[in-house]
Design a protein around this motif. Structure first.
Motif, mmCIF file in Angstrom:
data_model
loop_
_atom_site.group_PDB
_atom_site.id
_atom_site.type_symbol
_atom_site.label_atom_id
_atom_site.label_comp_id
_atom_site.label_asym_id
_atom_site.label_seq_id
_atom_site.Cartn_x
_atom_site.Cartn_y
_atom_site.Cartn_z
ATOM 1 N N ILE A 105 0.860 -1.171 0.000
ATOM 2 C CA ILE A 105 0.000 0.000 0.000
ATOM 3 C C ILE A 105 0.902 1.228 0.000
ATOM 4 O O ILE A 105 1.946 1.214 0.647
ATOM 5 N N ARG A 138 -11.145 -1.476 -0.949
ATOM 6 C CA ARG A 138 -10.694 -1.419 0.451
ATOM 7 C C ARG A 138 -11.251 -2.606 1.229
ATOM 8 O O ARG A 138 -10.523 -3.269 1.972
ATOM 9 N N ARG A 169 -5.306 10.299 1.987
ATOM 10 C CA ARG A 169 -5.098 8.861 1.887
ATOM 11 C C ARG A 169 -4.376 8.244 3.080
ATOM 12 O O ARG A 169 -4.626 7.089 3.415
ATOM 13 N N THR A 225 -8.700 -5.732 -8.178
ATOM 14 C CA THR A 225 -8.262 -5.939 -6.794
ATOM 15 C C THR A 225 -8.962 -7.150 -6.190
ATOM 16 O O THR A 225 -8.313 -8.002 -5.574
ATOM 17 N N VAL A 256 -9.379 -5.801 0.371
ATOM 18 C CA VAL A 256 -8.042 -5.845 0.972
ATOM 19 C C VAL A 256 -8.142 -6.087 2.477
ATOM 20 O O VAL A 256 -7.386 -6.885 3.039
ATOM 21 N N GLU A 257 -9.072 -5.424 3.125
ATOM 22 C CA GLU A 257 -9.244 -5.606 4.575
ATOM 23 C C GLU A 257 -9.623 -7.038 4.920
ATOM 24 O O GLU A 257 -9.212 -7.570 5.949
ATOM 25 N N THR A 299 -6.219 2.916 -4.884
ATOM 26 C CA THR A 299 -7.044 1.708 -4.796
ATOM 27 C C THR A 299 -7.863 1.654 -3.516
ATOM 28 O O THR A 299 -9.064 1.379 -3.549
ATOM 29 N N LEU A 300 -7.233 1.920 -2.382
ATOM 30 C CA LEU A 300 -7.951 1.798 -1.106
ATOM 31 C C LEU A 300 -9.002 2.885 -0.896
ATOM 32 O O LEU A 300 -9.814 2.780 0.028
ATOM 33 N N TYR A 314 2.109 -0.817 4.438
ATOM 34 C CA TYR A 314 2.057 0.557 3.941
ATOM 35 C C TYR A 314 3.481 1.065 3.815
ATOM 36 O O TYR A 314 4.196 1.192 4.803
ATOM 37 N N ARG A 347 -0.498 -6.842 4.958
ATOM 38 C CA ARG A 347 -0.706 -5.556 4.316
ATOM 39 C C ARG A 347 0.354 -4.576 4.835
ATOM 40 O O ARG A 347 0.389 -4.288 6.025
ATOM 41 N N TYR A 356 -4.675 4.409 4.474
ATOM 42 C CA TYR A 356 -3.560 3.475 4.349
ATOM 43 C C TYR A 356 -3.216 2.886 5.723
ATOM 44 O O TYR A 356 -3.020 1.683 5.864
ATOM 45 N N VAL A 408 -5.772 0.345 7.184
ATOM 46 C CA VAL A 408 -5.821 -0.963 6.524
ATOM 47 C C VAL A 408 -4.543 -1.763 6.770
ATOM 48 O O VAL A 408 -4.573 -2.992 6.838
#
Length: 174
Positions: free
Chosen positions: A6, A88, A143, A64, A91-92, A81-82, A101, A99, A147, A150
């Motif tokens: 991320i 989101r 963002r 995704t 991904v979560e 993306t998130l 960042y 994950r 980020y 997540v």
């Protein structure tokens, strides 16, 4: 296990992601690249110009969701993306995933973006500011909280090389 990277444009998701995938014997996939393939390998800027950002974002969510269900990958998400609720959520909820960042200071992000000759030609400006440090700060301000919310790990890449980032990620976080 999937490793999901991320971060903002210029944070090293692709560069670090490819090296990390090689080190971990995983496949590397880039969400932005996969989206472009669906539009006959057009650039992101061309997709936005021809089909509009909303269509790009729809495909981003689809891609995704599909990638999250595969295994043994390093996945580089697009910077936005998130910010898409469906992506989101995917991904979560990704099972067996780490994950990460890749955080970098806005001035460093701006410098990296400016140094990448392809960025201006292939990626659209994200605000009416048309790029530049002010745009990076404004978009990252929106963002960054997402980020961080997540991510399982926030990893600062401001002052390290991609090789050092991979070494530290492998030894301390994976």
């Amino acid at each position: 296990m999937n490793v999901i990277l991320i971060g903002y444009r210029g944070s090293g998701k692709t560069t670090i992601g490819k090296k990390l995938a090689n080190q971990l014997w995983k496949d590397f996939v880039d969400v932005d690249h996969e989206i472009c393939k669906r539009f006959d390998n057009s650039s992101i800027a061309d997709i936005w110009q021809t089909h509009g950002e909303p269509r790009y974002r729809e495909v981003e969510v689809e891609v995704t969701r599909e990638l999250i269900h595969r295994t043994n990958q390093v996945i580089a998400l697009g910077g936005g993306t998130l910010m898409q609720p469906g992506a989101r959520e995917a991904v979560e909820q990704a099972a067996d995933a780490k994950r990460i960042y890749l955080y970098a200071d806005p001035t460093v992000l701006h410098r990296r973006i400016e140094a990448d000759a392809q960025t201006a030609a292939t990626r659209p400006a994200l605000t009416a500011q048309g790029g530049g440090l002010d745009e990076v700060k404004a978009v990252l301000n929106d963002r960054d909280p997402v980020y961080r919310a997540v991510a399982d790990v926030v990893f600062n890449v401001t002052d390290i090389t991609p090789d050092e980032a991979v070494r530290l990620l492998v030894t301390k976080h994976l």
